[in-house]
Write a protein that holds these residues in place. Structure first.
Motif, PDB file in Angstrom:
ATOM      1  N   ILE A  48      -1.823  11.602  -0.411  1.00 58.99           N
ATOM      2  CA  ILE A  48      -0.721  12.166   0.358  1.00 58.99           C
ATOM      3  C   ILE A  48      -0.041  13.321  -0.359  1.00 58.99           C
ATOM      4  O   ILE A  48       0.675  14.095   0.266  1.00 58.99           O
ATOM      5  CB  ILE A  48       0.327  11.077   0.712  1.00 58.99           C
ATOM      6  CG1 ILE A  48       0.922  10.460  -0.555  1.00 58.99           C
ATOM      7  CG2 ILE A  48      -0.302  10.014   1.604  1.00 58.99           C
ATOM      8  CD1 ILE A  48       2.058   9.492  -0.271  1.00 58.99           C
ATOM      9  N   ARG A  78      -6.691  11.588   3.694  1.00 63.52           N
ATOM     10  CA  ARG A  78      -5.332  11.168   3.977  1.00 63.52           C
ATOM     11  C   ARG A  78      -4.821  10.200   2.918  1.00 63.52           C
ATOM     12  O   ARG A  78      -3.620   9.983   2.795  1.00 63.52           O
ATOM     13  CB  ARG A  78      -5.262  10.504   5.353  1.00 63.52           C
ATOM     14  CG  ARG A  78      -5.483  11.446   6.510  1.00 63.52           C
ATOM     15  CD  ARG A  78      -5.216  10.736   7.827  1.00 63.52           C
ATOM     16  NE  ARG A  78      -5.825  11.473   8.933  1.00 63.52           N
ATOM     17  CZ  ARG A  78      -5.273  12.514   9.545  1.00 63.52           C
ATOM     18  NH1 ARG A  78      -4.098  12.938   9.149  1.00 63.52           N
ATOM     19  NH2 ARG A  78      -5.897  13.115  10.536  1.00 63.52           N
ATOM     20  N   ARG A  79      -5.742   9.593   2.166  1.00 66.57           N
ATOM     21  CA  ARG A  79      -5.330   8.692   1.100  1.00 66.57           C
ATOM     22  C   ARG A  79      -4.582   9.434   0.000  1.00 66.57           C
ATOM     23  O   ARG A  79      -3.829   8.836  -0.753  1.00 66.57           O
ATOM     24  CB  ARG A  79      -6.558   8.002   0.475  1.00 66.57           C
ATOM     25  CG  ARG A  79      -7.330   7.097   1.389  1.00 66.57           C
ATOM     26  CD  ARG A  79      -6.668   5.756   1.579  1.00 66.57           C
ATOM     27  NE  ARG A  79      -6.298   5.081   0.360  1.00 66.57           N
ATOM     28  CZ  ARG A  79      -5.497   4.041   0.309  1.00 66.57           C
ATOM     29  NH1 ARG A  79      -4.952   3.569   1.411  1.00 66.57           N
ATOM     30  NH2 ARG A  79      -5.200   3.465  -0.840  1.00 66.57           N
ATOM     31  N   ARG A  95      -0.175  12.115   7.647  1.00 66.90           N
ATOM     32  CA  ARG A  95      -0.607  11.601   8.960  1.00 66.90           C
ATOM     33  C   ARG A  95      -0.814  12.734   9.957  1.00 66.90           C
ATOM     34  O   ARG A  95      -1.644  12.632  10.870  1.00 66.90           O
ATOM     35  CB  ARG A  95       0.430  10.610   9.507  1.00 66.90           C
ATOM     36  CG  ARG A  95       0.405   9.246   8.828  1.00 66.90           C
ATOM     37  CD  ARG A  95       1.194   8.224   9.634  1.00 66.90           C
ATOM     38  NE  ARG A  95       2.614   8.531   9.691  1.00 66.90           N
ATOM     39  CZ  ARG A  95       3.506   8.072   8.812  1.00 66.90           C
ATOM     40  NH1 ARG A  95       3.105   7.285   7.813  1.00 66.90           N
ATOM     41  NH2 ARG A  95       4.782   8.383   8.937  1.00 66.90           N
ATOM     42  N   ASP A 109       0.885  -1.159   0.000  1.00 65.36           N
ATOM     43  CA  ASP A 109       0.000   0.000   0.000  1.00 65.36           C
ATOM     44  C   ASP A 109       0.926   1.212   0.000  1.00 65.36           C
ATOM     45  O   ASP A 109       1.455   1.610   1.050  1.00 65.36           O
ATOM     46  CB  ASP A 109      -0.910   0.005   1.227  1.00 65.36           C
ATOM     47  CG  ASP A 109      -1.932   1.132   1.197  1.00 65.36           C
ATOM     48  OD1 ASP A 109      -1.644   2.187   0.585  1.00 65.36           O
ATOM     49  OD2 ASP A 109      -3.021   0.977   1.788  1.00 65.36           O
ATOM     50  N   ARG A 113       0.039   4.222   2.359  1.00 67.61           N
ATOM     51  CA  ARG A 113       0.249   4.014   3.797  1.00 67.61           C
ATOM     52  C   ARG A 113       1.680   3.579   4.121  1.00 67.61           C
ATOM     53  O   ARG A 113       2.029   3.428   5.290  1.00 67.61           O
ATOM     54  CB  ARG A 113      -0.742   2.974   4.317  1.00 67.61           C
ATOM     55  CG  ARG A 113      -2.182   3.488   4.357  1.00 67.61           C
ATOM     56  CD  ARG A 113      -3.084   2.531   5.119  1.00 67.61           C
ATOM     57  NE  ARG A 113      -4.387   3.116   5.359  1.00 67.61           N
ATOM     58  CZ  ARG A 113      -5.435   2.971   4.568  1.00 67.61           C
ATOM     59  NH1 ARG A 113      -5.309   2.259   3.445  1.00 67.61           N
ATOM     60  NH2 ARG A 113      -6.587   3.537   4.849  1.00 67.61           N
ATOM     61  N   ARG A 159       4.029  10.981   3.356  1.00 64.73           N
ATOM     62  CA  ARG A 159       3.202  10.143   4.224  1.00 64.73           C
ATOM     63  C   ARG A 159       3.173  10.695   5.656  1.00 64.73           C
ATOM     64  O   ARG A 159       2.117  10.714   6.301  1.00 64.73           O
ATOM     65  CB  ARG A 159       3.716   8.696   4.203  1.00 64.73           C
ATOM     66  CG  ARG A 159       3.352   7.943   2.925  1.00 64.73           C
ATOM     67  CD  ARG A 159       3.758   6.479   2.978  1.00 64.73           C
ATOM     68  NE  ARG A 159       5.156   6.275   2.687  1.00 64.73           N
ATOM     69  CZ  ARG A 159       5.634   5.900   1.494  1.00 64.73           C
ATOM     70  NH1 ARG A 159       4.802   5.681   0.486  1.00 64.73           N
ATOM     71  NH2 ARG A 159       6.930   5.724   1.313  1.00 64.73           N
TER      72      ARG A 159
END
Length: 291
Positions: free
Chosen positions: A118, A115-116, A103, A78, A81, A99
């Motif tokens: 980035i 947040r997906r 966060r 992923d 993430r 990333r």
């Protein structure tokens, strides 16, 4: 079939190299008359990068995403993430920074899914009304492109097709992709086209899930895999034995798989675009693996 860590690291590095060449491959596709949808979406994404540094970061994000994703081989992965398998030959400090910043974002209620995205320009693009406001423009663009192909006599159809279905899909691709063998039905309602990569222990596979009725709905669903060429049985060609997997959208941002399921012309175009893309990717991969 498992490969040892050394072979895995070598393949991971080679796949990252393939990812690093996505712009050159995309240029070849555009020269052949394809990739219009991706180009349009990328141009719009650049409009959301409101500073010079933002534009540089967006372009770097696309480069680093392709390299990280392909280096991850068959996963589990992923990229957003930061989940990668052991033995991944390429990791990007730039992506790690994005990333971390994602966060740390302070978001309102219901906005957690952002947040997906980035990369800031893409986050702004998806957060606004852009997608709703441009929903019909992509369809209009595809219609225009297909009309130009027919009008300019660039579209060469190998045989007559009269229906949008899997039978004609397989017939077209079998003729349009010389060197690839149709291996028929594979596990999990899929089918495949394979081609060995001479001078290497690898084969290349188009792993296609379009046959389960998606074609009739106007969607092509396919991905690619690299696996040991000693595997000759169809029963071997399943996810557990693939050493590397990726999709077109892992290389080319915003790649489009949809077409009007009432338009044979668009069906032809999407198949021709797939065949040309496979040729471009396979030739690049062959050069990388045989160095």
């Amino acid at each position: 079939m498992l490969i040892d860590r050394s072979a895995r690291m070598i393949l991971s590095s080679q796949m990252a190299c393939l990812g690093s060449q996505w712009r050159d491959m995309f240029g070849e596709l555009r020269a052949a008359g394809f990739g219009h949808y991706s180009e349009w979406r990328m141009d719009d994404a650049r409009k959301f990068a409101r500073s010079r540094d933002g534009k540089v970061d967006l372009e770097l994000y696309w480069d680093e995403y392709a390299k990280e994703r392909l280096a991850a081989l068959a996963g589990p992965v992923d990229v957003v993430r930061g989940v990668f398998p052991d033995g991944c030959a390429y990791r990007s400090p730039f992506m790690d920074r994005l990333r971390r910043e994602a966060r740390d974002l302070r978001l309102g209620a219901g906005d957690e899914h952002f947040r997906r995205f980035i990369e800031p320009s893409l986050r702004e693009m998806f957060a606004g009304r852009y997608w709703k406001e441009t929903a019909g423009q992509g369809d209009a663009l595809v219609r225009k492109v297909v009309e130009e192909f027919w009008r300019d006599n660039k579209f060469i159809c190998p045989g007559e097709l009269y229906a949008i279905d899997n039978k004609n899909y397989v017939k077209y691709l079998s003729l349009a992709m010389p060197g690839f063998d149709f291996v028929g039905d594979l596990p999990h309602r899929s089918q495949g086209f394979r081609r060995d990569i001479p001078g290497t222990p690898w084969s290349f596979l188009i792993h296609d899930n379009s046959c389960g009725g998606h074609i009739e709905l106007g969607v092509l669903q396919y991905g690619f895999a690299v696996f040991p060429s000693v595997m000759r049985r169809k029963s071997d060609l399943r996810q557990a034995h693939f050493c590397a997997t990726f999709r077109m959208s892992d290389i080319f941002p915003f790649w489009n798989h949809k077409f009007d399921n009432n338009s044979l012309e668009q069906f032809y175009y999407m198949m021709a675009e797939l065949a040309e893309s496979v040729d471009v990717i396979y030739r690049r991969l062959e050069r990388i693996l045989t160095r």
